[in-house]
Structures are given as structure tokens and as C-alpha cells.
Design a protein around this motif. Structure first.
Motif, PDB file in Angstrom:
ATOM      1  N   UNK A 116       0.808  -1.225   0.000  1.00 18.29           N
ATOM      2  CA  UNK A 116       0.000   0.000   0.000  1.00 18.29           C
ATOM      3  C   UNK A 116       0.838   1.269   0.000  1.00 18.29           C
ATOM      4  N   UNK A 117       1.992   1.235   0.635  1.00 16.69           N
ATOM      5  CA  UNK A 117       2.817   2.440   0.788  1.00 16.69           C
ATOM      6  C   UNK A 117       3.650   2.759  -0.458  1.00 16.69           C
ATOM      7  N   UNK A 118       3.918   1.741  -1.244  1.00 17.88           N
ATOM      8  CA  UNK A 118       4.813   1.919  -2.393  1.00 17.88           C
ATOM      9  C   UNK A 118       4.076   2.622  -3.540  1.00 17.88           C
ATOM     10  N   UNK A 119       4.656   3.695  -4.088  1.00 18.70           N
ATOM     11  CA  UNK A 119       3.971   4.436  -5.162  1.00 18.70           C
ATOM     12  C   UNK A 119       4.228   3.813  -6.542  1.00 18.70           C
ATOM     13  N   UNK A 120       3.418   2.838  -6.906  1.00 15.89           N
ATOM     14  CA  UNK A 120       3.567   2.214  -8.223  1.00 15.89           C
ATOM     15  C   UNK A 120       3.404   3.250  -9.337  1.00 15.89           C
ATOM     16  N   UNK A 121       4.336   3.251 -10.261  1.00 11.17           N
ATOM     17  CA  UNK A 121       4.228   4.146 -11.419  1.00 11.17           C
ATOM     18  C   UNK A 121       3.029   3.774 -12.294  1.00 11.17           C
ATOM     19  N   UNK A 138      11.484   6.155  -2.145  1.00 11.29           N
ATOM     20  CA  UNK A 138      10.765   5.230  -1.261  1.00 11.29           C
ATOM     21  C   UNK A 138      11.625   3.997  -1.000  1.00 11.29           C
ATOM     22  N   UNK A 139      12.203   3.440  -2.056  1.00 13.84           N
ATOM     23  CA  UNK A 139      13.028   2.233  -1.910  1.00 13.84           C
ATOM     24  C   UNK A 139      14.233   2.501  -1.000  1.00 13.84           C
ATOM     25  N   UNK A 140      14.833   3.669  -1.142  1.00 12.81           N
ATOM     26  CA  UNK A 140      15.989   4.010  -0.316  1.00 12.81           C
ATOM     27  C   UNK A 140      15.597   4.103   1.151  1.00 12.81           C
ATOM     28  N   UNK A 141      14.452   4.757   1.410  1.00 13.12           N
ATOM     29  CA  UNK A 141      13.975   4.881   2.787  1.00 13.12           C
ATOM     30  C   UNK A 141      13.617   3.514   3.367  1.00 13.12           C
ATOM     31  N   UNK A 142      12.970   2.688   2.565  1.00 15.76           N
ATOM     32  CA  UNK A 142      12.577   1.352   3.024  1.00 15.76           C
ATOM     33  C   UNK A 142      13.808   0.506   3.354  1.00 15.76           C
ATOM     34  N   UNK A 143      14.833   0.645   2.530  1.00 16.01           N
ATOM     35  CA  UNK A 143      16.075  -0.098   2.766  1.00 16.01           C
ATOM     36  C   UNK A 143      16.712   0.330   4.087  1.00 16.01           C
ATOM     37  N   UNK A 163       8.800  -5.009  -0.377  1.00 15.40           N
ATOM     38  CA  UNK A 163       9.337  -4.094  -1.385  1.00 15.40           C
ATOM     39  C   UNK A 163       9.066  -4.680  -2.772  1.00 15.40           C
ATOM     40  N   UNK A 164       8.207  -4.060  -3.570  1.00 14.23           N
ATOM     41  CA  UNK A 164       7.862  -4.624  -4.881  1.00 14.23           C
ATOM     42  C   UNK A 164       9.083  -4.770  -5.792  1.00 14.23           C
TER      43      UNK A 164
END
Length: 435
Positions: free
Chosen positions: A345-350, A385-390, A399-400
Motif C-alpha cells: 500500500x505504501x509503495x507508489x507504483x508508477x 521510497x526504496x531508499x527509505x525502506x532499505x 518491497x515490490x
């Protein structure tokens, strides 16, 4: 706005003054599993940002990040979460920017950063570049209808309203369907719903703009026949016996994207570490909000006077997936609750942003010649987002693997392929664009 420490209730500000940030981090570290991150790397360039929000349940991650001390935990103790009167006010304050007493970012309708970045909805059409840093939630908006139409058994299928609306107009009366911002998510949901039922939202009815907290009052005095908005306003409408919910938006498109965390691009570019810190705090808050055991406390916090000023009874039911539609239909434990983290839900899919831009092309908000992919690549910062999640040590399964969720299917059988938006547009009979 206070927290417990060794049995004593003391303010965060007092704790920071007397013992420094370290003690505050230790005090809140027990409730959140990710530990302290502000000592790593260079640290935030600033400690303050102003983030806007509207009184809607999908703003909960920003409220919880503030109330639970998560902005402070990640080195941003002076983040302000500031209530906005309407989405128009959010836009205007975003254009102003925090340095000019506006805002630096916001809980925002996903299409708005695209409309603002391109100058489509700004004064004199001057662009204010924005980034989308995260999605805030999936699902849990609703389309509600006046009790005037209660006997029609309207659901996600709006076709029964077509003749009823036509009769009312033939009698010399107005038919208004309301949403919260032109080209925004609620506008697109109610337009999709109406058009799927054979109702042209521009020709057969009037589509009007009403701020979310004013929806219930306006339907009560007969200013509208249907509206689309987020919670808690649909549940409040039913609790006050003014109207009924035809459908939740998840019944139109299951697990659909909704609000976003949007920020001014210049602020993020100037303060990348601070933007990451904000993002980490929000992601952590989303995980907290998503836990079933936290729904009651979340509802009590956001319902407070300084946040939404709404009775918990108007919030907690649908937050848990219990829906009284208000027309005799009551369903418990549905999957139509708001998702803050699960299901990516949190990940902003393009691919999701591509649908929003394509729908705004459908209704004439963007030109038919708009390069959807190029625009999405410019605004959507899923890389941040990916950097923050990592850095938060988010598990790999959350992480998608791809920035696309693939093809999406709607309740009426229409399919959106993010690789071929024009084919989707061609399949739609009611639209404002030639394809």
C-alpha cells in the motif's frame, strides 16, 4: 501530544530540552522495532517541515508520525502537521511553500502533484514541480447517495439513477454530484461510477466541488444527490441517517491507490536527507496504522479535536471493515478497510500514477497528446521510497520487484494496461478525448 516515560507523562519538548534527543529516541524506541537512525550518515539538513493534511482517514500516517514522535525519532522534531480547509487550500499553500508561510508537502490526492507540477490547476498556470514520495493508502473511499433514492437499491452499478436523475431534471430541478477537487481521486471515482452506469458526469448532471468535511452538511440541506469522499464522512452520513453508501471505491477497483505523500520538488532536492527522514517516519507510521490491534487507538487519536474533530463512532467501524451501508445492507469484517501497508500500500507504483494521468486525459484535464510515461517518471520518486525502506530494514517481501503492478481490472470489466493507455481510453464510451 504527550508520551509516557518511566510512568511519568512529560512532553517531548521538555524531554528534548532536559535530556537531549538521545533520551527521547530511547523512550520511543520500545514501541517501534526499527531503532534509531538519525545518527547514521550526514543527518537531516533541517529539522522542520510543514506538511498539510485534510481531515480524512488516509491522513492518519502523518498524524500518528507526529503523535508518536516518529518525526523526532528520525531527526525531524519540528515537523508541523497542519490542517488545510480544502484541497484548493492545499494546492495554494503548496505553491506558496513553507518558506512563505505555506506548506512544504502534504497528504494529497494522488493526481494533484501532476496537476500542480504541470500548472493545470495553479494560478496563471504557473507550474510548481512536485514529487510523490509514497502512497499513503489503498481503498476505503465511498460513493454515497441521498435518501431520496434509497428505494432504487443503487450499488456500484449506478444505472438505476440514470432515469431518476433525468426525471428530476425534467421537473426543472438540479442534480448535483459532488467530489473534492477537479481531476482528483474522488472526482475520478464518481465519474467512473457514473459513466459506467451510462450517466455522463458533464452532460447529464452537474459535478460540483465540496471540501470533505462539508459533504455531510451539504447533503443534509439538499445541495447534492450523490458524493464521493473518504472516511469518516460516509460513515457519519449513514450514522446521521441523511443518505446511504452505494459502494465503497474498493468495489469499483479492488486494492486501488488513493492518497499520496507529496512534496515540493525544490524542497526535496535541497534537503534530501530531511526528505528521507520524513519518509522513514511516515513508512513506520503506516506499519503501525495497519495493525488491527491499533485501529481503536488510531481512531481515538485522529478523532481528537485538534485533528479531525469527529466522534470515534464515525471512524472506527469502517476502519475495521465493518460497513453499515445505510440502506439495510450491513457487512462485518469486509476487506474494504483502509490499507496503510499491506499489499504494498505504501509503495507508489508508477503504473497506478499512469492510470490517474490517463483518467485525467479522459476528462480533459490533460491534453490527449500528453506523454504519460514521461510525466510519471518526472513526478513519481519511487526510488526515494526504496531508499527509505532499505534504511528502515523493511523486509524484502514488502518491497515490490517492479514499479508496475501490471494490468488492473475494474468492476465493469474494463482493463487498464499501463503499457497501453490509449487502448484503455478507446474502450470507454463516455469521455472528453478523441482517441
Amino acid at each position: 501530544m504527550s508520551m509516557k516515560s518511566k510512568g511519568n507523562r512529560i512532553s517531548r519538548r521538555a524531554l528534548l530540552k532536559t535530556t537531549g534527543a538521545g533520551a527521547l529516541m530511547a523512550a520511543i524506541g520500545t514501541e517501534f522495532p526499527f531503532g534509531v537512525h538519525i545518527a547514521q550518515g550526514a543527518g537531516p539538513e533541517v529539522t522542520k517541515a510543514t506538511l498539510g493534511y485534510i481531515a480524512l482517514m488516509d491522513a492518519s500516517p502523518l498524524v500518528i508520525a507526529k503523535e508518536k514522535g516518529l518525526f523526532a525519532k528520525h531527526g525531524m522534531p519540528d515537523v508541523e502537521v497542519s490542517k488545510q480547509a480544502s484541497w484548493g487550500a492545499t494546492r495554494d499553500n503548496m505553491v506558496l511553500g513553507g518558506a512563505a508561510n505555506g506548506i512544504d508537502g502534504a497528504h494529497i490526492l494522488t493526481p494533484m502533484p501532476y496537476l500542480i507540477s504541470t500548472g493545470k490547476v495553479t494560478q496563471n498556470n504557473v507550474p510548481t514541480p512536485m514529487y510523490i514520495l509514497a502512497r499513503l493508502n489503498l481503498d476505503a473511499q465511498a460513493i454515497s447517495v441521498s435518501n431520496e433514492y434509497k428505494d432504487l437499491k443503487v450499488t456500484a452499478d449506478a444505472s438505476a439513477l440514470k432515469a431518476a436523475f433525468a426525471r428530476k431534471i425534467a421537473d426543472g430541478k438540479k442534480v448535483n454530484i459532488a467530489m473534492t477537487f477537479p481531476g482528483g481521486t474522488h472526482d475520478l471515482w464518481i465519474r467512473y461510477w457514473a459513466a459506467a452506469g451510462g450517466i455522463d458526469p458533464d452532460k447529464d448532471v452537474a459535478t460540483i466541488v465540496v471540501p470533505p468535511p462539508q459533504m455531510v452538511a451539504n447533503m443534509k440541506v439538499g445541495n447534492m444527490d450523490a458524493f464521493c469522499v473518504g472516511e469518516p464522512w460516509n460513515e457519519q452520513l449513514v450514522n446521521q441517517n441523511i443518505g446511504f453508501t452505494a459502494c465503497t471505491t474498493g468495489e469499483i477497483w479492488s486494492k486501488h491507490p488513493e492518497k499520496a505523500l507529496g512534496m515540493r520538488a525544490d524542497w526535496v532536492d535541497k534537503n534530501p536527507n530531511a526528505a528521507k527522514a520524513i519518509l522513514m517516519a511516515v513508512l513506520e507510521a503506516q506499519q503501525w496504522c495497519d495493525k488491527p490491534e491499533n485501529k481503536q487507538e488510531m481512531s481515538e487519536i485522529v478523532g481528537k479535536r485538534q485533528w479531525f474533530n469527529v466522534p470515534v463512532a464515525d471512524i472506527v467501524g469502517r476502519a475495521k471493515g465493518d460497513i453499515n451501508y445505510g440502506n439495510g445492507r450491513v457487512e462485518k469484517g469486509t476487506k474494504e478497510f483502509m490499507k496503510f501497508w499491506q499489499g504494498h500500500a505504501s509503495y507508489p507504483f508508477k503504473s497506478h500514477d499512469s492510470w490517474f494521468v490517463t483518467e485525467d486525459i479522459r476528462w480533459g484535464k490533460f491534453e490527449g497528446s500528453t506523454d504519460v510515461k514521461a510525466l510519471v517518471d518526472k513526478v513519481n520518486r519511487e526510488d526515494l521510497w526504496r531508499d527509505a525502506a532499505k534504511s528502515l530494514n523493511v523486509v524484502a517481501s514488502d518491497i515490490p520487484a517492479s514499479a508496475s503492478r501490471g494490468k488492473e481490472t475494474f468492476f465493469d470489466g474494463k482493463v487498464f494496461d499501463p503499457e497501453n493507455p490509449s487502448a484503455y481510453l478507446k474502450s470507454l464510451s463516455i469521455k472528453r478525448v478523441e482517441v
